[in-house]
Design a protein around this motif. Structure first.
Motif, PDB file in Angstrom:
ATOM      1  N   ARG A 129      62.130  27.158  50.144  1.00  0.00           N
ATOM      2  CA  ARG A 129      62.348  26.769  51.614  1.00  0.00           C
ATOM      3  C   ARG A 129      63.015  25.529  51.755  1.00  0.00           C
ATOM      4  NH1 ARG A 129      58.265  29.883  51.220  1.00  0.00           N
ATOM      5  NH2 ARG A 129      56.518  30.543  52.417  1.00  0.00           N
ATOM      6  N   LEU A 130      64.362  25.588  51.148  1.00  0.00           N
ATOM      7  CA  LEU A 130      65.058  24.421  51.119  1.00  0.00           C
ATOM      8  C   LEU A 130      66.527  25.075  50.903  1.00  0.00           C
ATOM      9  CD1 LEU A 130      65.762  21.536  50.754  1.00  0.00           C
ATOM     10  CD2 LEU A 130      65.981  21.822  48.090  1.00  0.00           C
ATOM     11  N   PRO A 131      67.346  25.193  51.959  1.00  0.00           N
ATOM     12  CA  PRO A 131      68.804  25.940  52.352  1.00  0.00           C
ATOM     13  C   PRO A 131      69.442  25.300  50.965  1.00  0.00           C
ATOM     14  CG  PRO A 131      68.039  25.169  54.436  1.00  0.00           C
ATOM     15  CD  PRO A 131      66.935  24.688  53.358  1.00  0.00           C
ATOM     16  N   LEU A 132      70.371  26.080  50.468  1.00  0.00           N
ATOM     17  CA  LEU A 132      71.451  25.662  49.616  1.00  0.00           C
ATOM     18  C   LEU A 132      72.099  24.415  49.984  1.00  0.00           C
ATOM     19  CD1 LEU A 132      72.857  26.177  46.771  1.00  0.00           C
ATOM     20  CD2 LEU A 132      74.394  27.486  48.168  1.00  0.00           C
ATOM     21  N   ILE A 133      72.783  24.463  51.297  1.00  0.00           N
ATOM     22  CA  ILE A 133      73.338  23.143  51.717  1.00  0.00           C
ATOM     23  C   ILE A 133      72.576  21.830  51.760  1.00  0.00           C
ATOM     24  CG2 ILE A 133      72.800  23.434  54.345  1.00  0.00           C
ATOM     25  CD1 ILE A 133      76.131  21.861  52.334  1.00  0.00           C
ATOM     26  N   GLU A 134      71.457  22.059  51.940  1.00  0.00           N
ATOM     27  CA  GLU A 134      70.578  20.772  51.720  1.00  0.00           C
ATOM     28  C   GLU A 134      70.211  20.307  50.406  1.00  0.00           C
ATOM     29  OE1 GLU A 134      66.723  21.303  54.208  1.00  0.00           O
ATOM     30  OE2 GLU A 134      67.858  21.602  55.777  1.00  0.00           O
ATOM     31  N   TYR A 135      70.098  21.383  49.605  1.00  0.00           N
ATOM     32  CA  TYR A 135      70.097  20.982  48.084  1.00  0.00           C
ATOM     33  C   TYR A 135      71.269  20.496  47.581  1.00  0.00           C
ATOM     34  CZ  TYR A 135      69.690  21.586  43.045  1.00  0.00           C
ATOM     35  OH  TYR A 135      69.792  21.456  41.677  1.00  0.00           O
ATOM     36  N   GLN A 136      72.420  20.888  48.078  1.00  0.00           N
ATOM     37  CA  GLN A 136      73.737  20.182  47.909  1.00  0.00           C
ATOM     38  C   GLN A 136      73.888  19.013  48.169  1.00  0.00           C
ATOM     39  OE1 GLN A 136      76.265  23.420  49.115  1.00  0.00           O
ATOM     40  NE2 GLN A 136      76.727  24.179  47.422  1.00  0.00           N
ATOM     41  N   ALA A 141      79.915  36.107  48.389  1.00  0.00           N
ATOM     42  CA  ALA A 141      78.507  36.608  48.151  1.00  0.00           C
ATOM     43  C   ALA A 141      77.790  35.624  47.171  1.00  0.00           C
ATOM     44  CB  ALA A 141      78.683  37.827  47.169  1.00  0.00           C
ATOM     45  N   LEU A 142      78.449  34.616  46.387  1.00  0.00           N
ATOM     46  CA  LEU A 142      77.334  33.994  45.461  1.00  0.00           C
ATOM     47  C   LEU A 142      76.995  32.742  46.222  1.00  0.00           C
ATOM     48  CD1 LEU A 142      76.716  33.045  42.610  1.00  0.00           C
ATOM     49  CD2 LEU A 142      78.991  31.760  42.288  1.00  0.00           C
ATOM     50  N   PRO A 143      77.442  32.121  47.176  1.00  0.00           N
ATOM     51  CA  PRO A 143      76.869  30.997  47.699  1.00  0.00           C
ATOM     52  C   PRO A 143      75.480  31.849  48.625  1.00  0.00           C
ATOM     53  CG  PRO A 143      79.120  30.845  48.197  1.00  0.00           C
ATOM     54  CD  PRO A 143      78.999  32.062  47.462  1.00  0.00           C
ATOM     55  N   ARG A 144      75.801  32.935  49.647  1.00  0.00           N
ATOM     56  CA  ARG A 144      74.744  33.519  49.900  1.00  0.00           C
ATOM     57  C   ARG A 144      73.582  34.164  49.121  1.00  0.00           C
ATOM     58  NH1 ARG A 144      78.491  37.819  52.669  1.00  0.00           N
ATOM     59  NH2 ARG A 144      79.604  36.563  53.866  1.00  0.00           N
ATOM     60  N   LEU A 159      68.881  26.297  39.241  1.00  0.00           N
ATOM     61  CA  LEU A 159      69.712  26.616  37.922  1.00  0.00           C
ATOM     62  C   LEU A 159      69.329  28.037  37.574  1.00  0.00           C
ATOM     63  CD1 LEU A 159      70.941  25.703  35.191  1.00  0.00           C
ATOM     64  CD2 LEU A 159      68.516  25.101  34.228  1.00  0.00           C
ATOM     65  N   ALA A 160      68.131  28.601  37.468  1.00  0.00           N
ATOM     66  CA  ALA A 160      67.960  29.990  37.401  1.00  0.00           C
ATOM     67  C   ALA A 160      68.877  30.795  38.206  1.00  0.00           C
ATOM     68  CB  ALA A 160      66.392  30.455  37.615  1.00  0.00           C
ATOM     69  N   SER A 161      68.976  30.567  39.588  1.00  0.00           N
ATOM     70  CA  SER A 161      69.769  31.307  40.337  1.00  0.00           C
ATOM     71  C   SER A 161      71.328  31.512  40.167  1.00  0.00           C
ATOM     72  CB  SER A 161      69.705  30.899  41.852  1.00  0.00           C
ATOM     73  OG  SER A 161      70.489  31.686  42.768  1.00  0.00           O
ATOM     74  N   ILE A 162      71.571  30.239  39.697  1.00  0.00           N
ATOM     75  CA  ILE A 162      72.943  30.122  39.082  1.00  0.00           C
ATOM     76  C   ILE A 162      73.381  30.693  37.870  1.00  0.00           C
ATOM     77  CG2 ILE A 162      74.866  28.680  37.887  1.00  0.00           C
ATOM     78  CD1 ILE A 162      73.995  26.728  40.085  1.00  0.00           C
ATOM     79  N   ARG A 163      72.346  31.031  36.972  1.00  0.00           N
ATOM     80  CA  ARG A 163      72.260  31.851  35.845  1.00  0.00           C
ATOM     81  C   ARG A 163      72.556  33.496  36.185  1.00  0.00           C
ATOM     82  NH1 ARG A 163      73.150  29.308  31.556  1.00  0.00           N
ATOM     83  NH2 ARG A 163      72.413  26.950  31.186  1.00  0.00           N
ATOM     84  N   MET A 186      67.172  30.060  47.119  1.00  0.00           N
ATOM     85  CA  MET A 186      66.772  28.783  47.427  1.00  0.00           C
ATOM     86  C   MET A 186      65.783  28.976  48.755  1.00  0.00           C
ATOM     87  SD  MET A 186      67.624  26.718  44.887  1.00  0.00           S
ATOM     88  CE  MET A 186      67.369  25.108  45.660  1.00  0.00           C
ATOM     89  N   ALA A 187      66.186  29.360  49.641  1.00  0.00           N
ATOM     90  CA  ALA A 187      65.375  29.590  50.689  1.00  0.00           C
ATOM     91  C   ALA A 187      63.995  30.309  50.693  1.00  0.00           C
ATOM     92  CB  ALA A 187      66.079  30.155  51.885  1.00  0.00           C
TER      93      ALA A 187
END
Length: 158
Positions: A49-56, A35-38, A130-134, A44-45
């Motif tokens: 408009r930047l998928p998490l994997i591209e951010y990583q 659930a967390l990565p989703r 950062l806001a999403s992780i928090r 992010m999307a």
């Protein structure tokens, strides 16, 4: 099949069943792993408009010496297959955020290099990440010993 050294021989040698807290922890951890990565990816999307994997991938490149990494090392850092990472890097390359260059030590391998535009895009997306992780994770851990939790999770992963 279990190896003989780890297979209990009698019922009395079975490990104790999970208690209620352990059961809740294991079931919750299973859900968090998916659930967390989703949730982070959706934020992010939607907002960047930047998928998490591209951010990583951008993040890992920003932290690499010379802002570059062998494709296979980048794939490992992002926990992806090399072919999957190649697709991610091709998308980032098409946007001007990454470029690929031949590895100077191994002419068969490629390095991904973070461009100035890629670093700027990472810096632009960072506050959303950062806001999403928090919101989705850290805010739920208030009052816990995060250092001990981090060490324990690292030990489980290794």
């Amino acid at each position: 099949m279990q190896d003989a050294a780890h297979r209990p021989e009698t019922a009395s040698e079975l490990p104790p069943p999970l208690n209620a807290d352990e059961e809740v922890l294991m079931r919750s951890l299973s859900r968090v792993i998916y659930a967390l990565p989703r949730a982070l990816d959706a934020d992010m999307a939607r907002e960047q408009r930047l998928p998490l994997i591209e951010y990583q991938a951008l993040m890992n490149l920003s932290e690499a010496p010379g802002r570059q990494s062998r494709m296979s090392d980048l794939a490992t850092a992002c926990e992806m297959s090399l072919s999957g990472m190649t697709s991610v890097v091709q998308r980032l390359e098409g946007q001007g955020f990454v470029r690929r260059v031949k590895c100077p030590r191994d002419g068969r391998a490629w390095n991904a290099v973070l461009t100035d535009a890629g670093l700027a895009r990472l810096e632009e997306a960072w506050p959303t990440h950062l806001a999403s992780i928090r919101r989705h994770f850290l805010d739920h851990l208030a009052g816990l010993d995060l250092h001990a939790l981090g060490v324990a999770l690292r030990d489980v992963a290794t």
